[in-house]
Structures are given as structure tokens and as C-alpha cells.
Design a protein around this motif. Structure first.
Motif, PDB file in Angstrom:
ATOM      1  N   THR A 116       0.797  -1.232   0.000  1.00 35.58           N
ATOM      2  CA  THR A 116       0.000   0.000   0.000  1.00 35.58           C
ATOM      3  C   THR A 116       0.822   1.272   0.000  1.00 35.58           C
ATOM      4  O   THR A 116       0.292   2.352  -0.268  1.00 35.58           O
ATOM      5  N   GLY A 117       2.081   1.173   0.337  1.00 37.66           N
ATOM      6  CA  GLY A 117       2.917   2.366   0.440  1.00 37.66           C
ATOM      7  C   GLY A 117       2.814   3.063   1.781  1.00 37.66           C
ATOM      8  O   GLY A 117       3.482   4.081   2.005  1.00 37.66           O
ATOM      9  N   ASN A 118       2.005   2.529   2.684  1.00 38.14           N
ATOM     10  CA  ASN A 118       1.838   3.107   4.016  1.00 38.14           C
ATOM     11  C   ASN A 118       2.270   2.107   5.080  1.00 38.14           C
ATOM     12  O   ASN A 118       1.879   0.937   5.034  1.00 38.14           O
ATOM     13  N   ALA A 119       3.045   2.582   6.045  1.00 34.27           N
ATOM     14  CA  ALA A 119       3.456   1.733   7.168  1.00 34.27           C
ATOM     15  C   ALA A 119       2.341   1.758   8.220  1.00 34.27           C
ATOM     16  O   ALA A 119       2.460   2.418   9.256  1.00 34.27           O
ATOM     17  N   ASP A 120       1.268   1.048   7.928  1.00 36.15           N
ATOM     18  CA  ASP A 120       0.043   1.118   8.731  1.00 36.15           C
ATOM     19  C   ASP A 120       0.262   0.516  10.120  1.00 36.15           C
ATOM     20  O   ASP A 120       0.624  -0.654  10.254  1.00 36.15           O
ATOM     21  N   VAL A 121       0.019   1.325  11.153  1.00 38.74           N
ATOM     22  CA  VAL A 121       0.264   0.885  12.526  1.00 38.74           C
ATOM     23  C   VAL A 121      -0.687  -0.238  12.954  1.00 38.74           C
ATOM     24  O   VAL A 121      -0.237  -1.250  13.506  1.00 38.74           O
ATOM     25  N   PRO A 122      -2.010  -0.115  12.766  1.00 37.55           N
ATOM     26  CA  PRO A 122      -2.895  -1.221  13.189  1.00 37.55           C
ATOM     27  C   PRO A 122      -2.542  -2.561  12.553  1.00 37.55           C
ATOM     28  O   PRO A 122      -2.638  -3.605  13.210  1.00 37.55           O
ATOM     29  N   THR A 123      -2.135  -2.554  11.288  1.00 38.26           N
ATOM     30  CA  THR A 123      -1.746  -3.803  10.646  1.00 38.26           C
ATOM     31  C   THR A 123      -0.527  -4.408  11.315  1.00 38.26           C
ATOM     32  O   THR A 123      -0.445  -5.621  11.545  1.00 38.26           O
ATOM     33  N   MET A 124       0.442  -3.561  11.627  1.00 40.96           N
ATOM     34  CA  MET A 124       1.642  -4.040  12.313  1.00 40.96           C
ATOM     35  C   MET A 124       1.304  -4.641  13.677  1.00 40.96           C
ATOM     36  O   MET A 124       1.829  -5.700  14.063  1.00 40.96           O
ATOM     37  N   LEU A 125       0.404  -3.987  14.404  1.00 33.14           N
ATOM     38  CA  LEU A 125       0.009  -4.501  15.712  1.00 33.14           C
ATOM     39  C   LEU A 125      -0.696  -5.843  15.591  1.00 33.14           C
ATOM     40  O   LEU A 125      -0.460  -6.769  16.383  1.00 33.14           O
ATOM     41  N   ASN A 126      -1.552  -5.963  14.584  1.00 33.46           N
ATOM     42  CA  ASN A 126      -2.215  -7.248  14.356  1.00 33.46           C
ATOM     43  C   ASN A 126      -1.217  -8.324  13.941  1.00 33.46           C
ATOM     44  O   ASN A 126      -1.412  -9.508  14.235  1.00 33.46           O
ATOM     45  N   GLY A 127      -0.150  -7.924  13.268  1.00 32.75           N
ATOM     46  CA  GLY A 127       0.886  -8.877  12.902  1.00 32.75           C
ATOM     47  C   GLY A 127       1.599  -9.446  14.116  1.00 32.75           C
ATOM     48  O   GLY A 127       1.903 -10.645  14.177  1.00 32.75           O
ATOM     49  N   ALA A 128       1.867  -8.582  15.101  1.00 29.41           N
ATOM     50  CA  ALA A 128       2.478  -9.066  16.342  1.00 29.41           C
ATOM     51  C   ALA A 128       1.571 -10.076  17.030  1.00 29.41           C
ATOM     52  O   ALA A 128       2.022 -11.136  17.500  1.00 29.41           O
ATOM     53  N   LEU A 129       0.278  -9.755  17.090  1.00 32.75           N
ATOM     54  CA  LEU A 129      -0.677 -10.684  17.708  1.00 32.75           C
ATOM     55  C   LEU A 129      -0.784 -11.981  16.919  1.00 32.75           C
ATOM     56  O   LEU A 129      -0.888 -13.069  17.499  1.00 32.75           O
ATOM     57  N   ALA A 130      -0.750 -11.879  15.594  1.00 33.50           N
ATOM     58  CA  ALA A 130      -0.821 -13.083  14.771  1.00 33.50           C
ATOM     59  C   ALA A 130       0.369 -13.995  15.036  1.00 33.50           C
ATOM     60  O   ALA A 130       0.229 -15.221  15.094  1.00 33.50           O
ATOM     61  N   GLY A 131       1.557 -13.400  15.199  1.00 34.24           N
ATOM     62  CA  GLY A 131       2.732 -14.195  15.530  1.00 34.24           C
ATOM     63  C   GLY A 131       2.564 -14.905  16.861  1.00 34.24           C
ATOM     64  O   GLY A 131       2.932 -16.077  17.017  1.00 34.24           O
ATOM     65  N   LEU A 132       1.984 -14.211  17.836  1.00 31.99           N
ATOM     66  CA  LEU A 132       1.737 -14.809  19.151  1.00 31.99           C
ATOM     67  C   LEU A 132       0.721 -15.942  19.062  1.00 31.99           C
ATOM     68  O   LEU A 132       0.894 -17.007  19.670  1.00 31.99           O
ATOM     69  N   VAL A 133      -0.354 -15.711  18.324  1.00 33.76           N
ATOM     70  CA  VAL A 133      -1.377 -16.751  18.165  1.00 33.76           C
ATOM     71  C   VAL A 133      -0.782 -17.983  17.485  1.00 33.76           C
ATOM     72  O   VAL A 133      -1.021 -19.125  17.902  1.00 33.76           O
ATOM     73  N   ALA A 134       0.002 -17.760  16.433  1.00 32.19           N
ATOM     74  CA  ALA A 134       0.534 -18.880  15.658  1.00 32.19           C
ATOM     75  C   ALA A 134       1.504 -19.729  16.472  1.00 32.19           C
ATOM     76  O   ALA A 134       1.490 -20.964  16.384  1.00 32.19           O
ATOM     77  N   ILE A 135       2.353 -19.092  17.283  1.00 38.34           N
ATOM     78  CA  ILE A 135       3.350 -19.860  18.030  1.00 38.34           C
ATOM     79  C   ILE A 135       2.743 -20.565  19.231  1.00 38.34           C
ATOM     80  O   ILE A 135       3.377 -21.456  19.826  1.00 38.34           O
ATOM     81  N   THR A 136       1.514 -20.236  19.578  1.00 37.70           N
ATOM     82  CA  THR A 136       0.903 -20.803  20.775  1.00 37.70           C
ATOM     83  C   THR A 136       0.777 -22.326  20.694  1.00 37.70           C
ATOM     84  O   THR A 136       0.953 -23.015  21.697  1.00 37.70           O
ATOM     85  N   ALA A 137       0.502 -22.864  19.535  1.00 37.72           N
ATOM     86  CA  ALA A 137       0.401 -24.322  19.390  1.00 37.72           C
ATOM     87  C   ALA A 137       1.753 -24.997  19.453  1.00 37.72           C
ATOM     88  O   ALA A 137       1.890 -26.103  19.985  1.00 37.72           O
ATOM     89  N   SER A 138       2.764 -24.344  18.910  1.00 36.81           N
ATOM     90  CA  SER A 138       4.031 -25.020  18.633  1.00 36.81           C
ATOM     91  C   SER A 138       5.190 -24.588  19.520  1.00 36.81           C
ATOM     92  O   SER A 138       6.297 -25.108  19.376  1.00 36.81           O
ATOM     93  N   CYS A 139       4.964 -23.664  20.447  1.00 39.87           N
ATOM     94  CA  CYS A 139       6.060 -23.034  21.188  1.00 39.87           C
ATOM     95  C   CYS A 139       6.948 -24.025  21.925  1.00 39.87           C
ATOM     96  O   CYS A 139       8.132 -23.740  22.171  1.00 39.87           O
ATOM     97  N   ALA A 140       6.433 -25.179  22.301  1.00 41.13           N
ATOM     98  CA  ALA A 140       7.221 -26.179  23.030  1.00 41.13           C
ATOM     99  C   ALA A 140       7.738 -27.296  22.134  1.00 41.13           C
ATOM    100  O   ALA A 140       8.455 -28.174  22.610  1.00 41.13           O
ATOM    101  N   PHE A 141       7.381 -27.257  20.854  1.00 40.30           N
ATOM    102  CA  PHE A 141       7.690 -28.377  19.959  1.00 40.30           C
ATOM    103  C   PHE A 141       8.693 -28.036  18.863  1.00 40.30           C
ATOM    104  O   PHE A 141       9.097 -28.927  18.117  1.00 40.30           O
ATOM    105  N   VAL A 142       9.079 -26.747  18.727  1.00 37.93           N
ATOM    106  CA  VAL A 142       9.907 -26.335  17.596  1.00 37.93           C
ATOM    107  C   VAL A 142      11.155 -25.604  18.073  1.00 37.93           C
ATOM    108  O   VAL A 142      11.199 -25.066  19.187  1.00 37.93           O
ATOM    109  N   ASN A 143      12.162 -25.560  17.223  1.00 36.80           N
ATOM    110  CA  ASN A 143      13.385 -24.818  17.501  1.00 36.80           C
ATOM    111  C   ASN A 143      13.177 -23.315  17.285  1.00 36.80           C
ATOM    112  O   ASN A 143      12.205 -22.897  16.655  1.00 36.80           O
ATOM    113  N   THR A 144      14.135 -22.532  17.760  1.00 39.67           N
ATOM    114  CA  THR A 144      13.983 -21.074  17.715  1.00 39.67           C
ATOM    115  C   THR A 144      13.888 -20.537  16.291  1.00 39.67           C
ATOM    116  O   THR A 144      13.105 -19.627  16.017  1.00 39.67           O
TER     117      THR A 144
END
Length: 428
Positions: free
Chosen positions: A254-282
């Protein structure tokens, strides 16, 4: 008393407090992502629905998850009285509080799909029904000795149990409630209904990020060998990767460094690692978070174009990212860390674990969505609609449902506008 028993109990009690504190993060996130005329309502309903879910979990939810029963739900241990659990290694009451906190978070995620337009009565009734008929059933299937657990379904801290389950409830609500007034034009093109406070939203994400250490690392249920630190490290790396990936994606497209999208990206990373955090390497945690950040950006646009008005993007952040996170263990789970199920595809485990993960997503996603949709549809008939009137939605749920504004200055502005004959006061 065994020192390890005591330390485990202290650690999990701290983790439970961190998870409950995540409700504060959701208050800031949801209030900041919506309009100020609904801020007080959002804060209040989050607290009282957690109260409802706490009582229901004590009465029946815990027993439905962890009680002795069958492959689909438990049939004992209702009205939990604080007894210890043999072989658990920590206080039974602490374990109960920790699990109660997870149930409350899943319900709060589901309520994201109600935002800015649902009646207060809909929140109350759905809180009870979700806490009995939806969340405990999924949790039993995977964590309570149910059929998916028997198949080796990997979900260490709840990408499926908590996040996908809540997201499917939100999805059903958005369909039945329909979009907010002014969200879509006659030609179907969406309008951006901006949240009123990006600082609140960012602070909410930070509170959730910190709370996630209780969510994921606390799920070890033990301080033995310090493994909780490794889980916390994976959690942090995925969150950081998700934030970076989503910012790069929205900036490049989009050409814009959209803040809400970035914040949702951080949450998405947290949600995604929740299943696998104890089963995968760093390194895999970084990949999982990065992919989640990209996925959430495209998912947000996908659903918005299809007239799914999801004000806090619960379906994308918790649903789509939850699906990816659940599948990720089927790729990245290592032989050394896969204490549940089998190693992933990239570690010689073949497609077996990936198939189990996909089966779990399909079963849990369909069950959660169908039951939530049926319950909400029935509620819609009984309550003569789930949604407030057009006039009530325009003036905001703070005033229409609670009789006061979260920001009292708004009431003063409204009265001043009336005195001066302004038919379009700023609070709209």
C-alpha cells in the motif's frame, strides 16, 4: 511440603495472573480499535462476561474438560471444590485458575465479532452458552483426554483450543449481526471505520504480549529444568517476526506503514506460536511468526472485501493465524521436542502429524462455528434480534446500553450541541 510442588504452584499462579491480565490488553485493544462512543461498554462487558465465564467454568466447564467421561466430554468434577489432583505436581486450585483464565480469553476473542452493535443481553446469554457448549468440548477433545488427544493432536497452549474456537464464535456473530452502519457503500466497497486511539491499541498489544508469557510458558506447569524459558523465548521471537513481517507487507503493498496492521501482525505471531512453542526450535519460531504476519495482512483484506465486518480482526488474528500455527507443528516439530504426537514433515515424520493437525482444525473449526451459529440464531429469535436499534448504534452503546459515556466529556458535548441546535454533534 515438596519444594518443587511449591515452586510449580507459585509459577503457574503467576502465569494464571498474567493470562487474566490479558483481559486488560483486550479492553485496550478493542476500545482503541473502535469508536470512543463504545469504549465504556467494551471495558464493562469484558469484565462482567469474565465473571460469568468464571462461575460457569467452576460449575460445569472444568468438569466437562477434565472430568472422567468419554472421548467427547467429561461427566464428573462439577462444582470444583479445590481438591488437589494426584500426580499433577502443583496445587489443584492453581491449575483450576490457570485453566479458567484460558476459557475467559477464548470467550473474549469470540466477543470481538459482536463489537459496536450487539445487545448487552446477547453478551450475557452467549457467555453462558459458549462456556458450556463450545469451549469445554473442544478443550476436552485435545487437552482433557478426548479423541483428538488420543490421535496425538499437538496444541501446546491453544492455537486451536483457545484462539480458533473463539474466532469461529466471532465469525458466526459477524454473519448474523451484519456490518456496522456505514461500513459498506451501496456498491459493496468498504469504508474505513478507524479506531479512536492507536495508543490504546498499541498498549493493549504490549499487555497481551507480556501476558502471553503466562499463556505459553505457564503451560509447562513446571519450573523443572527451566524449559518454560525456552517456550517464552520462542513466543517472543514469533511475536517480533509477526510485527516485522506485517509492517513490511502493508508497506510494500500500500505504500503506508500502517500501525494497526503491524500490531495485528504481532498478535498473529503470538497466536501462531501458541500451538508449537514447546515443539519447535527457535529458527522455526521466527519462520512461524513471520508467515503469520504476512497471512494476517492478506486475511484482513480478504474478509473485509467479502462484507465480513470484524472490527478488531478476530477472525484473521485468532482464526487464520490459529490455523497456520496449528498446522506449523506438522512441519516443524522436532523429534526431541515432540512430546505429544510425532515429528513434523521437515524432520522425517512424513505427513502423519500434518494430517492430524489438519483433522483437528477441521473438526474444531466446524464444531465451534456451527454450534455458535445455531445458538446465536436461536438467540436472535428469542431476543427479537441480537443487534441494537439503528438509533442506539448511532449514539453508541455507552449511552444506549449503560446510560453513561466512557468519556464523560462526550455527554457534555452532546448537551451543548443540543442547546445550540446542532443536529449532527461530534459524538456521532
Amino acid at each position: 511440603m515438596d519444594p518443587l510442588f511449591l515452586m510449580n504452584s507459585i509459577w503457574v499462579m503467576l502465569a494464571a495472573a498474567l493470562v487474566i491480565l490479558m483481559l486488560g490488553g483486550f479492553i485496550l485493544l478493542e476500545a482503541g480499535s473502535t469508536r470512543m462512543k463504545n469504549a465504556g461498554h467494551i471495558a464493562g462487558k469484558t469484565i462482567f462476561t469474565f465473571g460469568i465465564s468464571s462461575l460457569v467454568f467452576w460449575a460445569v466447564g472444568y468438569g466437562l474438560i477434565f472430568g472422567e467421561g468419554n472421548a467427547f466430554f467429561g461427566l464428573t468434577d462439577f462444582f470444583y471444590s479445590g481438591y488437589d489432583i494426584e500426580g499433577l505436581g502443583l496445587s489443584g486450585a492453581v491449575f483450576f485458575l490457570f485453566q479458567l483464565a484460558f476459557a475467559g480469553i477464548s470467550l473474549t476473542i469470540a466477543f470481538g465479532g459482536f463489537a459496536e452493535r450487539a445487545k448487552l443481553s446477547a453478551y450475557i446469554i452467549f457467555a453462558v452458552l459458549f462456556s458450556i457448549l463450545i469451549y469445554p468440548v473442544i478443550a476436552h477433545w485435545i487437552w482433557g483426554g478426548g479423541w483428538l488427544g488420543d490421535h496425538g493432536k499437538q496444541d501446546f497452549a491453544g492455537s486451536t483450543v483457545v484462539h480458533l474456537t473463539g474466532a469461529m464464535g466471532a465469525f458466526a456473530a459477524t454473519i448474523l449481526l451484519k456490518p456496522r452502519i456505514g461500513k459498506y457503500n451501496e456498491d459493496g466497497s468498504p469504508n474505513n471505520i478507524a479506531g479512536h486511539n492507536q495508543v490504546f491499541t498499541a498498549l493493549g498489544v504490549l499487555v497481551l504480549w507480556v501476558g502471553w508469557f503466562g499463556f505459553n510458558a505457564g503451560s509447562t506447569l513446571s519450573v523443572n529444568d527451566g524449559f518454560f524459558g525456552f517456550v517464552a523465548l520462542n513466543t517472543n521471537l514469533a511475536a517480533g517476526a509477526g510485527a516485522v513481517a506485517s509492517l513490511l507487507a502493508v508497506w510494500m503493498v500500500t505504500g503506508n506503514a500502517d500501525v494497526p496492521t503491524m500490531l495485528n501482525g504481532a498478535l498473529a505471531g503470538l497466536v501462531a506460536i501458541t500451538a508449537s512453542c514447546a515443539f519447535v526450535n527457535t529458527w522455526a519460531a521466527v519462520v512461524i511468526g513471520f508467515v503469520a504476519g504476512i497471512i494476517v495482512f492478506y486475511s484482513m483484506g480478504f474478509f473485509e472485501k467479502r462484507k465480513i465486518d470484524d472490527p478488531i480482526f478476530a477472525l484473521s488474528v485468532h482464526g487464520t493465524a490459529g490455523v497456520w500455527g496449528t498446522l506449523s507443528t506438522g512441519f516443524f516439530a522436532t523429534p526431541e521436542l515432540a512430546t505429544v504426537g510425532r515429528p513434523g514433515l521437515f524432520y522425517g515424520g512424513g505427513f502423519t502429524q500434518l494430517g492430524v493437525q489438519a483433522m483437528g482444525i477441521a473438526a474444531c473449526g466446524v464444531y465451534s462455528f456451527v454450534v455458535a451459529f445455531v445458538l446465536l440464531f436461536m438467540m436472535k429469535k428469542v431476543l427479537n434480534g441480537l443487534r441494537v436499534s439503528e438509533e442506539e448504534e448511532i449514539i453508541g452503546l455507552d449511552l444506549s446500553e449503560h446510560g453513561s459515556y466512557g468519556y464523560p466529556e462526550l455527554l457534555q458535548q452532546r448537551e451543548q450541541s443540543k442547546r445550540h441546535g446542532d443536529e449532527n454533534p461530534k459524538y456521532k
